[in-house]
Design an enzyme around this catalytic site. Structure first.
Site, PDB file in Angstrom:
ATOM      1  N   ASP A 252      31.879  33.341  35.961  1.00 43.74           N
ATOM      2  CA  ASP A 252      32.220  32.278  35.010  1.00 43.74           C
ATOM      3  C   ASP A 252      32.673  31.037  35.773  1.00 43.74           C
ATOM      4  OD1 ASP A 252      31.648  33.774  32.754  1.00 43.74           O
ATOM      5  OD2 ASP A 252      33.466  33.172  31.707  1.00 43.74           O
TER       6      ASP A 252
ATOM      7  N   ASP B 145      33.019  39.446  36.888  1.00 45.45           N
ATOM      8  CA  ASP B 145      33.119  38.810  35.577  1.00 45.45           C
ATOM      9  C   ASP B 145      33.785  37.438  35.720  1.00 45.45           C
ATOM     10  OD1 ASP B 145      33.121  38.394  32.890  1.00 45.45           O
ATOM     11  OD2 ASP B 145      34.417  40.065  32.359  1.00 45.45           O
TER      12      ASP B 145
ATOM     13  N   TYR C 263      37.079  48.349  33.528  1.00 41.91           N
ATOM     14  CA  TYR C 263      36.508  48.224  32.186  1.00 41.91           C
ATOM     15  C   TYR C 263      36.172  49.584  31.577  1.00 41.91           C
ATOM     16  CZ  TYR C 263      35.899  43.196  32.905  1.00 41.91           C
ATOM     17  OH  TYR C 263      36.112  41.858  33.126  1.00 41.91           O
TER      18      TYR C 263
ATOM     19  N   LYS D 241      39.390  43.413  47.201  1.00 41.39           N
ATOM     20  CA  LYS D 241      40.816  43.123  47.377  1.00 41.39           C
ATOM     21  C   LYS D 241      41.374  44.307  48.174  1.00 41.39           C
ATOM     22  CE  LYS D 241      44.571  40.718  46.329  1.00 41.39           C
ATOM     23  NZ  LYS D 241      44.835  39.385  46.893  1.00 41.39           N
TER      24      LYS D 241
ATOM     25  N   ASP E 259      40.554  36.543  45.957  1.00 43.07           N
ATOM     26  CA  ASP E 259      41.317  35.306  45.735  1.00 43.07           C
ATOM     27  C   ASP E 259      40.788  34.155  46.589  1.00 43.07           C
ATOM     28  OD1 ASP E 259      42.224  37.027  47.671  1.00 43.07           O
ATOM     29  OD2 ASP E 259      44.351  36.785  47.255  1.00 43.07           O
TER      30      ASP E 259
END
Ligand code: NAD
Length: 357
Positions: A250, A246, A143, A190, A222
């Site tokens: 959600d 993020d 970001y 990851k 994942d």
């Protein structure tokens, strides 16, 4: 009895509607406990762009720095979502605020109120008892790295970058929190593919030596996404990078029934910012049906974390619990068993919580 300065930053869309309710709840707490809360307001997002041409005007930032805590709404407007070429965008205000205030840790408690077991799309027997505290790193990663276009605009890039220092400071906060809970920490990365994740894992492994009482596991993002739905109760504290956090939070909002139920705290070196995890929700803006409970629970987090007011904070949470126990719902958390007269709009839901306080 304390005197505090609280800055209200409603932002855009339903941000305006829900922070007005959050503020009323803070007022009720001040009256009940004899505190004095002074309020000021500041602009951010689309409303700030319209008024000043900037997504985060210097005056707003200055007010944030000077306040004891910020109750934030949301930013975003449909005009920008479908116009990738817009140079000034509401989200820039949000990212700048996080960077300028050094808000590197985003805490998102995911706890299901028992009354909402049937509001989630996940089976009640899988959800019961789920209680997760996410630590999302907030000022680094893809970001904030270099971004741009090359090859005449036909190729785009966003650089993900983390320093040892950035990982260590969020990692430490997560370990400390795990110590006060079930002493279980899941670090999500990851590391099989990304170099930033390999550094992340290395730093967390080293930190773990300082917290031998905390059980640590490392999990790929994942498989974490899958596990959150399959067996959410296996998680206690989760720490992860900005982008992964993020997305995962959600996803995890479905454990709590709705985006409208989840509060978050962004903390760092200075003023803390407290906000719902949802956005400006253009689809329901102005209809008076937005769920204000995430903003109310954000006010509870503000009192607890920034002001150390535990009793006040717990009173708000139990008021929300009572209102839900009485069967009251906003549309987003209603189900087939909710009677039409128990479906409340934004202000009426706020009034119901105030009544219990
Ligand atoms: P959103 O969170 O605004 O809405 C997603 C869905 O959840 C919508 O259907 C919405 O109606 C519903 N919803 C969200 N909050 C609710 C509430 N309190 N009560 C009832 N229903 C609620 O996400 P989106 O639709 O992807 O984005 C809309 C805008 O918000 C975009 O411009 C986006 O950039 C922005 N956004 C801002 C933030 C932020 O300010 N922190 C976060 C996410 C998205």
């Amino acid at each position: 009895m304390a005197t505090k300065n609280i800055l209200i930053v409603p932002g855009d869309g339903i941000g305006q509607e829900v922070t007005a309710v959050g503020k009323k709840v803070l007022d009720a707490i001040a009256a009940k406990f004899g505190h004095t809360f002074h309020y000021d307001e500041a602009l951010i997002g689309h409303v700030a762009i319209e008024a000043t041409g900037e997504a985060l005007p210097a005056e707003s930032l200055e007010k944030m720095r000077k306040s004891d805590a910020v109750l934030f709404g949301a930013v975003g407007h449909p005009k920008y979502d479908n116009d990738p070429s817009a140079k000034v965008r509401p989200e820039q205000g949000l990212l700048k605020m996080r960077k300028e205030l050094g808000l590197y840790a985003n805490l998102r408690p995911i706890k299901l109120f028992d009354e909402l077991l049937s509001a989630s799309s996940i089976k009640p027997e899988i959800l019961r008892g789920a209680d997760i505290l996410f630590f999302r790193e907030l000022t680094g990663d893809i970001y904030f790295g270099e971004k741009g276009r090359k090859n005449d605009g036909d190729t785009a890039f966003d650089v993900a970058e983390y320093s040892r220092f950035e990982v260590e400071r969020i990692g430490r906060k997560a370990f400390e929190a795990a110590r006060t809970r079930k002493k279980k920490l899941c670090s999500v990365d990851k590391a099989n593919v990304l170099e930033t994740s390999r550094l992340w894992r290395e730093v967390i492994q080293k930190l773990a030596l300082e917290y031998p009482d905390v059980e640590v596991e490392h999990q790929f993002v994942d498989s974490t996404a899958m596990m959150l739905i399959k067996n959410p109760c296996r998680f206690d504290v989760v720490v992860t990078a900005n982008l992964f956090g993020d997305i995962l939070t959600d996803e995890a909002s479905q454990i709590a029934g709705s985006m409208g139920m989840l509060a978050s705290a962004s903390i760092g070196d200075g003023t803390g910012v407290y906000e719902p995890i949802h956005g400006s929700a253009h689809d329901i803006t102005g209809k008076g049906i937005a769920n204000p409970l995430a903003s109310i629970l954000s006010a509870a987090l503000l009192l607890d974390i920034s002001f150390g007011m535990k009793e006040e904070s717990e009173l708000i949470i139990s008021a929300v619990d009572q209102v839900l126990k009485q069967g009251f719902r906003t549309v987003d958390i209603a189900d087939a068993s909710t009677k039409p007269e128990q479906i409340l709009g934004t202000d009426a839901m706020g009034a119901a919580v105030l009544k219990f306080i």
